[in-house]
Structure formats: C-alpha cells, structure tokens
Design a protein around this motif. Structure first.
Motif, PDB file in Angstrom:
ATOM      1  N   LYS A 179       6.575  37.320 -42.829  1.00  0.00           N
ATOM      2  CA  LYS A 179       6.315  37.852 -41.736  1.00  0.00           C
ATOM      3  C   LYS A 179       6.286  35.836 -41.422  1.00  0.00           C
ATOM      4  CE  LYS A 179       1.826  38.708 -40.188  1.00  0.00           C
ATOM      5  NZ  LYS A 179       1.012  39.749 -40.222  1.00  0.00           N
ATOM      6  N   HIS A 180       6.205  35.964 -39.913  1.00  0.00           N
ATOM      7  CA  HIS A 180       5.701  34.492 -39.682  1.00  0.00           C
ATOM      8  C   HIS A 180       4.822  34.717 -37.807  1.00  0.00           C
ATOM      9  CE1 HIS A 180       9.422  33.345 -41.496  1.00  0.00           C
ATOM     10  NE2 HIS A 180       8.831  32.421 -42.112  1.00  0.00           N
ATOM     11  N   LYS A 181       4.129  33.094 -37.887  1.00  0.00           N
ATOM     12  CA  LYS A 181       3.650  33.402 -36.857  1.00  0.00           C
ATOM     13  C   LYS A 181       4.006  33.058 -35.643  1.00  0.00           C
ATOM     14  CE  LYS A 181      -1.016  32.476 -37.471  1.00  0.00           C
ATOM     15  NZ  LYS A 181      -2.500  32.023 -37.936  1.00  0.00           N
ATOM     16  N   HIS A 214       6.714  39.828 -37.042  1.00  0.00           N
ATOM     17  CA  HIS A 214       6.893  38.692 -36.642  1.00  0.00           C
ATOM     18  C   HIS A 214       4.896  38.714 -36.513  1.00  0.00           C
ATOM     19  CE1 HIS A 214       9.610  36.533 -38.283  1.00  0.00           C
ATOM     20  NE2 HIS A 214      10.336  37.300 -37.872  1.00  0.00           N
ATOM     21  N   THR A 233       2.630  37.187 -32.874  1.00  0.00           N
ATOM     22  CA  THR A 233       2.975  36.605 -32.044  1.00  0.00           C
ATOM     23  C   THR A 233       1.553  36.602 -30.794  1.00  0.00           C
ATOM     24  OG1 THR A 233       3.109  38.554 -30.414  1.00  0.00           O
ATOM     25  CG2 THR A 233       4.972  37.632 -31.370  1.00  0.00           C
TER      26      THR A 233
END
Length: 235
Positions: free
Chosen positions: A5-7, A30, A32
C-alpha cells in the motif's frame, strides 16, 4: 503481483478528476489525499509524506511547473505530471523540472494504473540491499553510497531525484561499457518504456547539469549518438 500500500497525493483543481483518481487508487488499496492548489500541496507534502504525487500542470495561481520547481528544492518524492493532450511541450518541461513520468488528459484507468505502478515499482527497490559486495563505489572523484542512496562529487553531495540516482548508479556500475538506450530505459524505467528515449535524454541532461554545477571540468558521461551512453572508467 501484490504491491504494498502506498500514500498518493493528488493535486488538481478539478474535483471530478480528484474523485476519479482517488476512488480508483483506493480500490487498489492505496491511501490518497487531495489538494486543489499548489500552495496547499506544498504544505501537505510535509504532513502526509506521500510515496507518489500526481500533479496537474494547469492550475490557477501557482501552476504545476512552479509546484514542481519548489518541490524539487527539498524533496525527491516521485511525481507524475498530468498534462493536456494538446501540448507536448508540457511533457518535456515537466521532465526537465524533475518529474518522473506524465499522463495526458483525458486518460484511461488502464493508463493511470500502468503509470502509477511503473513509477512505484521503480522506487520499490529503494530499500533493497545493494547487489555488489561493497556498499560504496568510487570512480575518480565520484563516490556512491549504495546503502544510503547518496552521491558525492569530491566533498560535495549531489542531490539527485530517485530516477536520476538509479540511472547514474547503473552507468557508474558499468563504467567503461556503452549502455544502450533500450538497456537503460528498461532497467531504470521498466520494459514498457524501452522506446521512450526522451525520458533518458532529459535525465542524462539533468545529471550532467548537476555534476557541472559542482565541477564544470568533469566530462564523465559520454554520448554515443543513436546508441546510448557510457560513464568514463578512467580519471
């Protein structure tokens, strides 16, 4: 492939676009955040600490180019610029200012996911242990610390973006060998970019410019027109 998971920070003055991008990136897991203007974006970067920025160029007040210019003075966070399809000079200017990729509006979901995944994949290797036995490489006045992902020319640290750093390391690790456009693009950007020579030209120009600011006598990277680039192995 299950990506972590990314921001992701989305900066655009059109609420429709923000909703579209945000909903779809969230569907991939992700996290956001969104900003509708440049100054807000520059403030949010500190608190949100994103892994990736999607940055619209055409915004009232401070445009995306100015945001990018200011951002690159203090952060190497990967950036994908969103440009209007009609203007290809936007793409080049974005890359020149240190963007990592671009999307032309209107774009499909497939394009959005492909670009986001390609850029994130490029930075996934950031914490990977260096493949060589030593975490330091020296070539003439250049010193690379692979563990810390830092570069020095003499006593001065060179501030590269992630993409520039990855490209520079590849050239230095292969000093004395000519690396073809396709090799460099595939290794640094990903195989789907192997024909996008413009990305490479801009990144090489930025690397040369940063080295020249520190030592204008240094002629480290040699161009082989139509073929590729080589880092000189000797002093």
């Amino acid at each position: 492939m299950n990506m972590k998971k990314h921001k992701i920070l989305i900066v655009d003055d059109e609420p429709k676009i923000i909703r579209f991008i945000s909903a779809n990136l969230k569907s991939l897991g992700h996290e956001t955040a969104a900003c509708s203007n440049g100054p807000e974006a520059l403030e949010t970067i500190d608190s949100f600490d994103p892994d990736l920025l999607l940055l619209d160029i055409m915004m009232p007040g401070m445009d995306g180019f100015e945001v990018l210019r200011r951002l690159r003075s203090f952060s190497n966070v990967p950036v994908i610029v969103l440009t209007a399809r009609s203007d290809s000079s936007d793409k080049v200017q974005g890359l020149n200012l240190g963007a990592d990729d671009y999307l032309t509006k209107p774009f499909s979901l497939d394009e959005l996911f492909a670009r986001v995944n390609a850029v994130l994949r490029r930075f996934e290797g950031r914490t990977a242990a260096p493949s060589s036995t030593s975490s330091e490489i020296e070539l003439g006045a250049v010193r690379l610390n692979l563990a810390q992902r830092r570069t020095w020319l003499g006593e001065t640290e060179v501030k590269f973006t992630e993409t520039e750093y990855n490209l520079f390391v590849l050239l230095i690790q292969n000093a004395g060998k000519v690396m073809t456009h396709e090799q460099l693009l595939s290794d640094v950007w990903g195989s789907e970019y192997r024909d996008d020579v413009e990305y490479l030209r801009v990144a090489i120009a930025r690397i040369r410019q940063k080295l020249k600011q520190i030592d204008d006598t240094l002629d480290l990277i040699v161009t082989y027109p139509g073929v590729g680039y080589m880092a000189r192995s000797g002093e």
